[in-house]
Design a protein around this motif. Structure first.
Motif, short mmCIF file in Angstrom:
data_model
loop_
_atom_site.label_atom_id
_atom_site.label_comp_id
_atom_site.label_asym_id
_atom_site.label_seq_id
_atom_site.Cartn_x
_atom_site.Cartn_y
_atom_site.Cartn_z
N GLY A 90 31.14 51.60 -40.80
CA GLY A 90 31.60 50.47 -41.61
C GLY A 90 30.92 50.58 -42.95
O GLY A 90 30.13 51.50 -43.19
N LYS A 91 31.24 49.64 -43.85
CA LYS A 91 30.56 49.65 -45.15
C LYS A 91 29.52 48.54 -45.13
O LYS A 91 29.85 47.37 -44.91
CB LYS A 91 31.55 49.44 -46.28
CG LYS A 91 30.95 49.71 -47.64
CD LYS A 91 32.05 50.05 -48.63
CE LYS A 91 31.49 50.49 -49.96
NZ LYS A 91 32.52 51.06 -50.82
N VAL A 113 26.90 55.66 -39.19
CA VAL A 113 27.67 56.80 -39.70
C VAL A 113 28.64 56.35 -40.80
O VAL A 113 29.61 57.01 -41.10
CB VAL A 113 28.44 57.52 -38.56
CG1 VAL A 113 27.48 58.24 -37.64
CG2 VAL A 113 29.31 56.55 -37.76
N GLY A 114 28.35 55.17 -41.39
CA GLY A 114 29.21 54.64 -42.44
C GLY A 114 28.63 54.88 -43.82
O GLY A 114 27.89 55.84 -44.03
N VAL A 115 28.97 53.98 -44.76
CA VAL A 115 28.48 54.11 -46.13
C VAL A 115 27.89 52.79 -46.62
O VAL A 115 28.17 51.73 -46.07
CB VAL A 115 29.62 54.55 -47.10
CG1 VAL A 115 30.02 55.96 -46.84
CG2 VAL A 115 30.82 53.63 -47.00
N ARG A 116 27.03 52.89 -47.65
CA ARG A 116 26.46 51.69 -48.29
C ARG A 116 27.20 51.42 -49.59
O ARG A 116 27.62 52.35 -50.26
CB ARG A 116 24.98 51.93 -48.63
CG ARG A 116 24.05 52.12 -47.48
CD ARG A 116 23.74 50.87 -46.70
NE ARG A 116 23.21 49.71 -47.41
CZ ARG A 116 21.92 49.48 -47.64
NH1 ARG A 116 21.03 50.37 -47.27
NH2 ARG A 116 21.53 48.38 -48.25
N GLY A 117 27.33 50.15 -49.93
CA GLY A 117 27.94 49.81 -51.22
C GLY A 117 28.42 48.38 -51.22
O GLY A 117 28.63 47.79 -50.16
N LYS A 146 36.32 53.06 -48.02
CA LYS A 146 37.37 54.00 -48.44
C LYS A 146 37.26 55.31 -47.65
O LYS A 146 36.16 55.79 -47.42
CB LYS A 146 37.27 54.28 -49.94
CG LYS A 146 37.54 53.03 -50.77
CD LYS A 146 37.63 53.37 -52.25
CE LYS A 146 37.89 52.14 -53.08
NZ LYS A 146 36.81 51.14 -53.03
N TYR A 147 38.41 55.86 -47.29
CA TYR A 147 38.43 57.07 -46.47
C TYR A 147 37.71 58.23 -47.16
O TYR A 147 36.96 58.98 -46.52
CB TYR A 147 39.89 57.45 -46.18
CG TYR A 147 40.04 58.53 -45.14
CD1 TYR A 147 39.63 58.33 -43.83
CD2 TYR A 147 40.63 59.76 -45.47
CE1 TYR A 147 39.79 59.31 -42.87
CE2 TYR A 147 40.79 60.75 -44.52
CZ TYR A 147 40.36 60.52 -43.22
OH TYR A 147 40.50 61.49 -42.28
N SER A 169 39.67 49.02 -46.06
CA SER A 169 39.20 49.40 -44.72
C SER A 169 40.35 49.61 -43.74
O SER A 169 40.27 50.43 -42.83
CB SER A 169 38.25 48.34 -44.17
OG SER A 169 37.15 48.20 -45.02
N LEU A 170 41.46 48.86 -43.93
CA LEU A 170 42.62 49.04 -43.07
C LEU A 170 43.26 50.40 -43.33
O LEU A 170 43.67 51.11 -42.40
CB LEU A 170 43.63 47.90 -43.28
CG LEU A 170 44.91 48.01 -42.45
CD1 LEU A 170 44.63 48.02 -40.96
CD2 LEU A 170 45.85 46.85 -42.79
N ILE A 171 43.32 50.80 -44.60
CA ILE A 171 43.88 52.12 -44.94
C ILE A 171 43.01 53.20 -44.30
O ILE A 171 43.50 54.17 -43.71
CB ILE A 171 43.96 52.31 -46.48
CG1 ILE A 171 44.90 51.24 -47.05
CG2 ILE A 171 44.44 53.70 -46.85
CD1 ILE A 171 44.87 51.12 -48.56
N THR A 172 41.69 53.02 -44.37
CA THR A 172 40.76 53.97 -43.75
C THR A 172 40.98 54.03 -42.25
O THR A 172 41.00 55.11 -41.64
CB THR A 172 39.31 53.53 -44.06
OG1 THR A 172 39.16 53.51 -45.47
CG2 THR A 172 38.29 54.46 -43.44
N GLN A 173 41.15 52.83 -41.64
CA GLN A 173 41.40 52.77 -40.20
C GLN A 173 42.64 53.59 -39.84
O GLN A 173 42.63 54.37 -38.88
CB GLN A 173 41.60 51.30 -39.84
CG GLN A 173 41.50 51.00 -38.37
CD GLN A 173 41.56 49.49 -38.12
OE1 GLN A 173 41.98 48.71 -38.95
NE2 GLN A 173 41.13 49.07 -36.97
N LYS A 174 43.71 53.43 -40.63
CA LYS A 174 44.96 54.15 -40.34
C LYS A 174 44.75 55.66 -40.43
O LYS A 174 45.22 56.42 -39.60
CB LYS A 174 46.06 53.72 -41.32
CG LYS A 174 46.58 52.33 -41.01
CD LYS A 174 47.87 52.06 -41.77
CE LYS A 174 47.65 51.05 -42.84
NZ LYS A 174 48.79 50.72 -43.64
N ASN A 175 43.98 56.11 -41.43
CA ASN A 175 43.71 57.55 -41.58
C ASN A 175 42.86 58.07 -40.42
O ASN A 175 43.09 59.16 -39.91
CB ASN A 175 43.00 57.83 -42.90
CG ASN A 175 43.97 57.79 -44.06
OD1 ASN A 175 45.09 58.26 -43.96
ND2 ASN A 175 43.55 57.21 -45.16
#
Ligand SMILES: Nc1ncnc2c1ncn2[C@@H]1O[C@H](COP(=O)(O)OP(=O)(O)OP(=O)(O)O)[C@@H](O)[C@H]1O
Ligand SMILES: [Mg+2]
Length: 341
Positions: A90-91, A113-117, A146-147, A169-175
């Motif tokens: 997650g972010k 295993v996500g990203v910070r921001g 973002k993916y 995040s939904l676009i990332t989920q789809k990818n």
């Protein structure tokens, strides 16, 4: 174009086959839950119960508590306590709240295993005197994943557990789902009412690749536009998932595998605070199913975990360890009946 996409997927698949292998990676939000205990009574209007605040008034709050919540971290803690080698994707906000979330993941033995921001979001939980609640959510960084920011080589896993996500995040989920389908990674999915309302097409596309779908009854009704439980289960399953589980608060819970419908009656218990009930049930159910490949056991595991959480304050308190859950199931299992559909 299709060839290019396939080529990219093959390359990405290679990434997923390297590095540390997780049992499960949960994908979803990491938020701060703010519990505001107003002690206001409920009122009824047009057949609905409301917690109402008079305009212009100042309302004294009896107590206020801050705890870490969000579907992604709640379920990560749940799987980790149940003995799964767990990653959280997650972010996480680049702020003090984000630091606390990272500390919690570390303490619970979860790999981030996500990203910070961005800035960590909040859920403000307004409790009524009768212990019902209204939740105001601002997801902040959690909806900004973002993916392109992901490090795919960290994501070698047997299962993905997706909770509700929106926007970037939904676009990332789809990818990720496309990638999972290519790499033979199994998928559990627990969308929210809001996600189904806002983007039912995306939810339906995700369901084509889903192994286990967990919903509450309201979400299932909105998804397939049916009323009876048998129709809800059958129609939801026709959208793709191999297993469908529908919860309904303190009423019966159902699971369906295309042949048999299982009905579980929850115990009559006194609840203290119900935030995280859905996450505890869904993650317990998925954990039980992964370990034993048995729907009755999965239902018992979901129930034990959810009933433990609603007896305490906060969404992660008290998610069970595997042995604690087994003990509870042995001592006081929920009553399960089954019938062919
Ligand atoms: N009032 C209650 N009494 C007993 N058990 C409950 C109660 N509310 C929830 N649970 C337990 O938690 C499980 C999940 O609850 P529910 O169906 O309300 O999920 P949800 O609507 O997805 O919740 P959330 O708002 O946390 O996402 C239920 O199947 C039940 O086992
Ligand atoms: Mg839910």
């Amino acid at each position: 174009m299709v060839y290019l996409e396939n080529l990219i997927n093959i390359v990405n698949t290679l990434f997923l086959k390297r590095g540390k292998m997780f049992d499960i990676v949960t994908v979803g939000s990491a938020l701060v839950d703010v519990f505001v205990n107003t002690e206001l009574g409920e009122i009824k209007k047009d057949g609905k119960k409301l917690i109402a605040y008079p305009v212009g008034s100042k309302i004294s709050v009896k107590s206020i508590k801050f705890l870490i919540g969000g579907g992604g971290t709640n379920t990560a803690v749940s799987f980790s306590r149940l003995g799964f080698n767990t990653g959280y994707l997650g972010k996480i906000g680049n702020d003090k709240n984000g630091e606390e979330i990272l500390d919690l993941l570390k303490k619970e033995g979860i790999n981030f295993v996500g990203v910070r921001g961005g800035t960590t979001g909040y859920s403000v939980i307004l409790d009524s005197k009768e212990h019902n609640r209204t939740v105001l959510t601002h997801k902040g960084a959690s909806d900004e994943l973002k993916y392109g920011e992901l490090s795919l080589k960290k994501l070698k896993t047997k299962w993905f557990y997706f909770s509700s996500m929106l926007n970037d995040s939904l676009i990332t989920q789809k990818n990720l789902i496309k990638l999972a389908a290519w790499s033979d990674v199994k998928i559990a999915f627990n969308p929210s009412m809001y996600q189904i309302k806002k983007d039912i097409t995306s939810v339906k596309n995700i369901l084509k690749k889903t192994d286990i779908l967990i919903l509450n009854k309201e979400e299932a009704t909105l998804l397939v536009k049916k009323r009876h439980i048998e129709d809800l289960l059958e129609c939801a399953r026709l959208l793709g998932p191999k297993i469908v589980c529908i919860t309904d608060g303190r009423r019966n819970t159902y699971a369906y595998n295309g042949f048999l419908m299982y009905t579980l009656k929850p115990h009559d218990i006194k609840i203290k605070e119900r935030t995280g009930a859905g996450d505890a049930f869904a993650s317990g159910f998925v954990a039980g199913f992964i370990k034993k490949d048995n729907l009755e056991f999965a239902l018992q595991m979901g129930l034990a975990n959810a009933e433990s959480v609603v007896k305490y304050f906060g969404s992660k308190n008290k998610l069970l360890k595997w042995k604690e859950a087994l003990k509870k199931i042995e001592k006081n299992p929920g009553k399960i009946t089954k019938k062919e559909l």
